[in-house]
Design a protein around this motif. Structure first.
Motif, mmCIF file in Angstrom:
data_model
loop_
_atom_site.group_PDB
_atom_site.id
_atom_site.type_symbol
_atom_site.label_atom_id
_atom_site.label_comp_id
_atom_site.label_asym_id
_atom_site.label_seq_id
_atom_site.Cartn_x
_atom_site.Cartn_y
_atom_site.Cartn_z
ATOM 1 N N PRO A 77 7.500 4.401 -1.697
ATOM 2 C CA PRO A 77 7.936 5.804 -1.801
ATOM 3 C C PRO A 77 7.619 6.616 -0.550
ATOM 4 N N VAL A 78 6.479 6.376 0.067
ATOM 5 C CA VAL A 78 6.103 7.043 1.318
ATOM 6 C C VAL A 78 5.521 6.001 2.252
ATOM 7 N N GLY A 79 5.594 6.276 3.552
ATOM 8 C CA GLY A 79 5.134 5.309 4.527
ATOM 9 C C GLY A 79 6.235 4.333 4.889
ATOM 10 N N ASP A 80 6.079 3.712 6.064
ATOM 11 C CA ASP A 80 7.104 2.785 6.537
ATOM 12 C C ASP A 80 7.000 1.407 5.898
ATOM 13 N N ASN A 81 5.829 1.056 5.379
ATOM 14 C CA ASN A 81 5.637 -0.240 4.743
ATOM 15 C C ASN A 81 4.503 -0.128 3.724
ATOM 16 N N TYR A 82 4.265 -1.240 3.009
ATOM 17 C CA TYR A 82 3.263 -1.199 1.945
ATOM 18 C C TYR A 82 1.852 -1.001 2.504
ATOM 19 N N LEU A 83 1.585 -1.530 3.694
ATOM 20 C CA LEU A 83 0.274 -1.331 4.311
ATOM 21 C C LEU A 83 0.014 0.150 4.530
ATOM 22 N N GLU A 84 0.991 0.856 5.077
ATOM 23 C CA GLU A 84 0.826 2.301 5.278
ATOM 24 C C GLU A 84 0.688 3.017 3.935
ATOM 25 N N PHE A 85 1.365 2.508 2.932
ATOM 26 C CA PHE A 85 1.304 3.143 1.612
ATOM 27 C C PHE A 85 -0.107 3.102 1.022
ATOM 28 N N ILE A 86 -0.809 1.972 1.186
ATOM 29 C CA ILE A 86 -2.124 1.845 0.539
ATOM 30 C C ILE A 86 -3.270 2.379 1.409
ATOM 31 N N LEU A 87 -3.050 2.629 2.680
ATOM 32 C CA LEU A 87 -4.153 3.067 3.541
ATOM 33 C C LEU A 87 -4.803 4.377 3.078
ATOM 34 N N PRO A 88 -4.032 5.419 2.705
ATOM 35 C CA PRO A 88 -4.697 6.619 2.168
ATOM 36 C C PRO A 88 -5.490 6.323 0.900
ATOM 37 N N GLY A 89 -4.995 5.400 0.074
ATOM 38 C CA GLY A 89 -5.738 5.005 -1.117
ATOM 39 C C GLY A 89 -7.048 4.311 -0.770
ATOM 40 N N MET A 90 -7.053 3.556 0.325
ATOM 41 C CA MET A 90 -8.286 2.900 0.758
ATOM 42 C C MET A 90 -9.315 3.930 1.241
ATOM 43 N N VAL A 91 -8.824 4.983 1.868
ATOM 44 C CA VAL A 91 -9.725 6.073 2.283
ATOM 45 C C VAL A 91 -10.337 6.728 1.046
ATOM 46 N N ALA A 92 -9.495 7.002 0.042
ATOM 47 C CA ALA A 92 -9.992 7.597 -1.203
ATOM 48 C C ALA A 92 -10.972 6.673 -1.895
ATOM 49 N N LEU A 93 -10.669 5.389 -1.910
ATOM 50 C CA LEU A 93 -11.527 4.407 -2.577
ATOM 51 C C LEU A 93 -12.896 4.334 -1.922
ATOM 52 N N SER A 94 -12.925 4.263 -0.601
ATOM 53 C CA SER A 94 -14.217 4.161 0.097
ATOM 54 C C SER A 94 -15.050 5.416 -0.086
ATOM 55 N N SER A 95 -14.410 6.591 -0.048
ATOM 56 C CA SER A 95 -15.164 7.834 -0.226
ATOM 57 C C SER A 95 -15.734 7.928 -1.642
ATOM 58 N N MET A 96 -14.976 7.478 -2.637
ATOM 59 C CA MET A 96 -15.473 7.487 -4.012
ATOM 60 C C MET A 96 -16.663 6.557 -4.168
ATOM 61 N N THR A 97 -16.539 5.334 -3.675
ATOM 62 C CA THR A 97 -17.566 4.320 -3.886
ATOM 63 C C THR A 97 -18.897 4.721 -3.268
#
Length: 279
Positions: A77-97
């Motif tokens: 839905p956003v980003g040029d590929n799936y890697l770009e799509f999950i990168l903001p989620g990885m930032v959120a995940l690391s900050s939560m953990t």
């Protein structure tokens, strides 16, 4: 005439300090945070690298491995590929953990092992100041680690402005505040490190996968969508993704007040817990 004994310097009684002034609470919060920062600053590199392992594994396994297959089948839905799509989620995940885990284990260590937590309870400050000071330390931990993940994201995408814009950083800070506040409450309540593991396994780990980090929540069935949107990490993942790749008109502005309200509610609960703590 006999002199009356002085009451102990503790706010564990049912009556908190009367008529606290907001500037005083904020100043005391910074004082508590400064004490925590003196312990954190010597371990900046260690803290920044601690939360990198899981996001890097997910980036290589899902973003580069599975992502290549998904990119040939569909466009995210956003980003040029799936890697770009999950990168903001990885930032959120690391900050939560790290915001949750670092705060919880820090308080547990003071309560259960070093036995220095009683000194904090004797401070003549408002319970809210104690909670905010500990929460600020958790925010600092989360920002250190997520900053490392942001660096990885920039190296993979080359999009510096996507991950270093004010809206992105504001959402990230609110996410750290929510989970650091939760970490303070759990750290005050648990009786052993095994209990921390239970909270982590039954709360943080499921939220890591269900919080919109790897998928678009809007595509889920209604029943699952209700569950997913009850998780604060979902609003962070969706918001960070929009802040990184979408225009302001497409940004989910509702995510900001939801995270702010959650942080405030946890602060009230944490202040109440501090005022009744009996360590």
């Amino acid at each position: 005439m006999k002199s009356q004994p002085l009451p102990p310097l503790s706010h564990n009684s049912s009556k908190p300090i009367k008529d606290p002034q907001l500037p005083t609470i904020l100043a005391d919060s910074l004082t508590v945070f400064w004490g925590e920062w003196l312990k954190l600053r010597s371990r900046i590199v260690q803290i920044a690298s601690t939360g990198l392992i899981s996001p890097l594994i997910y980036i290589f396994a899902f973003g580069l491995g599975l992502g290549g297959v998904l990119d040939r089948a569909m466009k995210p839905p956003v980003g040029d590929n799936y890697l770009e799509f999950i990168l903001p989620g990885m930032v959120a995940l690391s900050s939560m953990t790290i915001s949750f885990g670092g705060t919880t284990f820090s308080i547990c260590g003071e309560r259960l092992f070093t036995k220095t937590f009683e000194e904090i309870l004797l401070l003549p400050v408002h319970p809210l100041a104690l909670h905010l000071g500990k929460m600020l330390a958790g925010i600092a931990r989360g920002l250190m680690t997520s900053g490392s993940v942001i660096l990885v994201a920039v190296l993979f995408t080359g999009k510096i402005g996507s991950f270093l814009n004010p809206l992105f950083l504001l959402l990230l800070t609110l996410n750290c505040a929510v989970f650091a506040g939760l970490g303070v409450i759990i750290g005050l309540r648990v009786k052993s490190l095994e209990s921390v593991g239970l909270y982590n396994n039954f709360l943080i780990v499921p939220m890591s996968f269900l919080g919109g980090t790897f998928f678009d929540p809007t595509t889920l069935p209604v029943a699952l969508k209700i569950i997913v949107y009850c998780l604060p990490l979902t609003y962070t993942s969706v918001g960070l993704r929009a802040a990184a790749y979408s225009s302001l008109s497409q940004f989910p502005w509702y995510s900001l007040p939801i995270l702010l309200i959650a942080a405030i509610a946890l602060s009230v609960a944490g202040a109440y817990q501090f005022s009744h703590q009996q360590d």
